[in-house]
Design a protein around this motif. Structure first.
Motif, PDB file in Angstrom:
ATOM      1  N   THR A 332       0.804  -0.895  -0.003  1.00 31.71           N
ATOM      2  CA  THR A 332       0.044  -0.031  -0.045  1.00 31.71           C
ATOM      3  C   THR A 332       0.734   1.286  -0.011  1.00 31.71           C
ATOM      4  O   THR A 332       0.210   2.534   0.363  1.00 31.71           O
ATOM      5  CB  THR A 332      -0.917   0.106   1.113  1.00 31.71           C
ATOM      6  N   LEU A 333       2.251   1.005  -0.165  1.00 32.22           N
ATOM      7  CA  LEU A 333       3.013   2.206  -0.472  1.00 32.22           C
ATOM      8  C   LEU A 333       3.388   2.723  -1.826  1.00 32.22           C
ATOM      9  O   LEU A 333       4.459   2.959  -2.213  1.00 32.22           O
ATOM     10  CB  LEU A 333       4.321   2.023   0.443  1.00 32.22           C
ATOM     11  N   LEU A 365      10.449   8.214   7.186  1.00 27.06           N
ATOM     12  CA  LEU A 365       9.577   7.137   7.581  1.00 27.06           C
ATOM     13  C   LEU A 365       8.158   7.849   8.085  1.00 27.06           C
ATOM     14  O   LEU A 365       7.105   7.375   7.598  1.00 27.06           O
ATOM     15  CB  LEU A 365      10.157   6.338   8.772  1.00 27.06           C
ATOM     16  N   GLN A 366       8.362   8.874   8.911  1.00 27.00           N
ATOM     17  CA  GLN A 366       6.883   9.422   9.257  1.00 27.00           C
ATOM     18  C   GLN A 366       6.283  10.230   8.099  1.00 27.00           C
ATOM     19  O   GLN A 366       5.004  10.020   8.054  1.00 27.00           O
ATOM     20  CB  GLN A 366       7.058  10.693  10.296  1.00 27.00           C
ATOM     21  N   SER A 367       7.048  10.787   7.337  1.00 26.18           N
ATOM     22  CA  SER A 367       6.294  11.443   5.944  1.00 26.18           C
ATOM     23  C   SER A 367       5.597  10.066   5.008  1.00 26.18           C
ATOM     24  O   SER A 367       4.339  10.524   4.993  1.00 26.18           O
ATOM     25  CB  SER A 367       7.424  12.197   5.076  1.00 26.18           C
ATOM     26  N   ALA A 368       6.331   9.086   5.202  1.00 30.02           N
ATOM     27  CA  ALA A 368       5.755   7.921   4.206  1.00 30.02           C
ATOM     28  C   ALA A 368       4.637   7.499   5.006  1.00 30.02           C
ATOM     29  O   ALA A 368       3.713   7.108   4.210  1.00 30.02           O
ATOM     30  CB  ALA A 368       6.849   6.970   4.001  1.00 30.02           C
ATOM     31  N   ASP A 369       4.516   7.336   6.091  1.00 31.56           N
ATOM     32  CA  ASP A 369       3.526   6.768   6.980  1.00 31.56           C
ATOM     33  C   ASP A 369       2.215   7.593   6.803  1.00 31.56           C
ATOM     34  O   ASP A 369       1.091   7.364   6.806  1.00 31.56           O
ATOM     35  CB  ASP A 369       3.823   6.813   8.536  1.00 31.56           C
ATOM     36  N   ARG A 370       2.278   9.147   6.447  1.00 27.43           N
ATOM     37  CA  ARG A 370       1.436  10.010   6.330  1.00 27.43           C
ATOM     38  C   ARG A 370       1.037  10.030   4.967  1.00 27.43           C
ATOM     39  O   ARG A 370       0.133  10.946   4.581  1.00 27.43           O
ATOM     40  CB  ARG A 370       1.934  11.309   7.030  1.00 27.43           C
ATOM     41  N   GLY A 371       1.913   9.444   3.885  1.00 25.12           N
ATOM     42  CA  GLY A 371       1.439   9.537   2.653  1.00 25.12           C
ATOM     43  C   GLY A 371       2.493  10.247   1.566  1.00 25.12           C
ATOM     44  O   GLY A 371       2.105   9.998   0.318  1.00 25.12           O
TER      45      GLY A 371
END
Length: 525
Positions: A332-333, A365-371
């Motif tokens: 889902t990334l 990683l945090q930015s990726a987790d938020r989209g």
């Protein structure tokens, strides 16, 4: 890597690049008396009364006839993701060696070299030769080392020369489709089945094995660690020195031990940093790695969470890491899969010698987790370009002894996925990457060591999960008791992360070496 020689048809099937393209494109060790802690600025160790004082070691001398060093291309810094500190002099060169040194008229290979020193590094100081096997480019590691806490101490006395693993730079023998499947671990997106991934990876591996065997011709198995040891010997002969100081890191310890087995009289000092198993099947070696990597990635976010310089604005780095890996595994990334994300995390954590690098990773990683995948995509692409080119896979598969069967791999995707939730399933699937390749014979171990090696063991190695006790049987068979140094930090290469370790290396390279202490320790920092 270029192949040059009589087989013009073979050579024509290789990507030929100029210099700029080349460099831009068990039993426990030590007595039971326990380690002597070496504090930064403190004691170098306490001698054990149970061990006799070591004799004087072979003299290490400066280079007599050098290679043609030139300034490295500017693109190297962006390729490696490491900008050299202004005080460093970083130079590049290439060296030719026979693909098979036993065949005088055969093809030759090109070996990239990188040398790092300070303006104050003594001109006639003996160089430290660094090899990293197939973990990551040796040049990338020595740049991280030179920029880190150990750089100033080590380079004050010796230049460091990185010798790249043969075959990792410019072999071009796979189709684009096979290359992508192998790099992505067979991932196709949402709801992927691990067993289906294994089958896709195995099919691509067989196809790649066929095309690379055809392209490489008689040199298909010329990229083992034992053959890479002959490149180190070729450099020693070029330099005109009697002995060398050899630093093997990670799987580079296998190159270093192979050198000691083949050229024992030429080993002036042998340093084994974060060693991997010298023998064993692919499954057994991977089992050591997956266990150690999980153990390394567990404490990293916990330690990071207690340090604002590491976590930045992220309250719980561990939760963010787990979330991103779960999303990558679930497909889902977008274009990011769990294999490429895991490799980027492991490499970044492994090479970071300051909190800034870790803070950038946690923020990505945090930015990726938020989209927002921008920063994490940049990291994954850089890591993939260095760790999944054709030559890297060829060399890794050349060194497989006892490939895992696909039924075994299927079972491991479930077992390891439960035991090691961060990386277990991904590492199990990657065992299928060498399906269809010929396997090499086990390398010969050193029969003995004129100079007892210096061995560094990391408490948490996120690249290999190394365990220095895996060499216990090798040392016992060689009747050698090395000096062992433990380090309770997180990172790939103890020497790159600890100025305490660097000072021990400097002592080891002195004419009188380390004296009698056989067990030491360095603080995490």
């Amino acid at each position: 890597m270029h192949l040059h020689g009589a087989h013009t048809g073979t050579a024509a099937r290789f990507l030929l690049l100029p210099l700029t393209g080349l460099l831009a494109a068990g039993c426990a060790v030590g007595p039971n008396t326990g380690p002597a802690v070496v504090r930064d600025g403190g004691s170098p160790g306490v001698a054990s009364s149970q061990v006799k004082k070591a004799p004087a070691f072979p003299a290490l001398t400066g280079v007599k006839t050098d290679v043609d060093w030139r300034d490295c291309p500017p693109a190297m810094a962006s390729r490696y993701g490491i900008t050299p500190a202004p005080a460093l002099t970083v130079q590049c060169a290439t060296m030719m060696n026979r693909a098979d040194p036993n065949v005088a008229t055969g093809d030759s290979v090109t070996i990239p070299l990188i040398r790092i020193r300070l303006a104050s590094t003594p001109a006639q100081a003996a160089p430290i030769v660094a090899v990293t096997g197939t973990d990551l480019p040796a040049g990338q590691l020595v740049l991280a080392l030179a920029n880190g806490p150990a750089g100033a101490a080590l380079l004050a006395k010796h230049p460091v020369v990185a010798v790249e693993q043969r075959g990792v730079v410019d072999i071009d023998c796979m189709t684009r489709a096979d290359r992508r499947i192998l790099a992505d671990n067979g991932s196709v997106g949402t709801g992927d089945d691990p067993q289906a991934q294994v089958r896709r990876v195995a099919a691509a591996a067989r196809s790649a094995a066929d095309s690379c065997t055809d392209a490489l011709d008689d040199n298909a198995m010329a990229f083992t660690y034992a053959q890479s040891a002959t490149d180190v010997e070729a450099l020693r002969r070029k330099w005109g020195v009697d002995h060398i100081a050899l630093l093997g890191i990670g799987t580079g310890t296998q190159v270093a031990l192979s050198y000691a087995a083949q050229y024992a009289p030429r080993v002036g000092r042998l340093i084994l940093d974060s060693p991997t198993p010298f023998t064993g099947s692919a499954k057994d070696r991977a089992a050591v790695r997956v266990r150690g990597v999980q153990q390394a990635l567990d404490p990293f976010p916990r330690r990071c969470a207690t340090n604002p310089d590491c976590r930045g604005q992220v309250a719980d780095p561990g939760a963010v890491l787990r979330s991103v890996l779960d999303k990558a595994r679930a497909g889902t990334l977008k274009d990011l899969d769990d294999a490429t994300v895991s490799d980027a995390v492991m490499t970044t954590v492994g090479l970071a010698t300051d909190q800034a690098g870790l803070r950038s990773l946690v923020a990505a990683l945090q930015s990726a987790d938020r989209g927002d995948l921008t920063d994490l995509t940049t990291m994954t692409r850089r890591t993939a370009a260095l760790q999944t080119p054709d030559g890297m896979l060829v060399s890794r598969c050349n060194n497989v002894t006892g490939a895992a069967g696909l039924n075994e791999v299927d079972a491991l995707t479930g077992d390891w996925g439960k035991q090691y939730p961060l990386v277990g399933q991904t590492m199990a699937i990657s065992l299928a990457r060498c399906t269809g390749w010929g396997t090499s014979s086990p390398a010969s171990a050193p029969a003995g060591f004129a100079v007892p090696p210096l061995v560094f063991g990391a408490g948490a190695d996120p690249v290999n999960g190394s365990d220095p006790t895996v060499l216990g049987q090798l040392f016992a068979a060689a009747r050698s008791q090395p000096t062992s140094v433990s380090w309770d930090g997180v990172g790939y290469s103890v020497v790159a992360h600890s100025d305490c370790a660097a000072r021990i290396v400097n002592d080891f390279l002195d004419a009188t070496a380390l004296g009698a202490a056989r067990s030491r320790a360095c603080p995490a920092g």
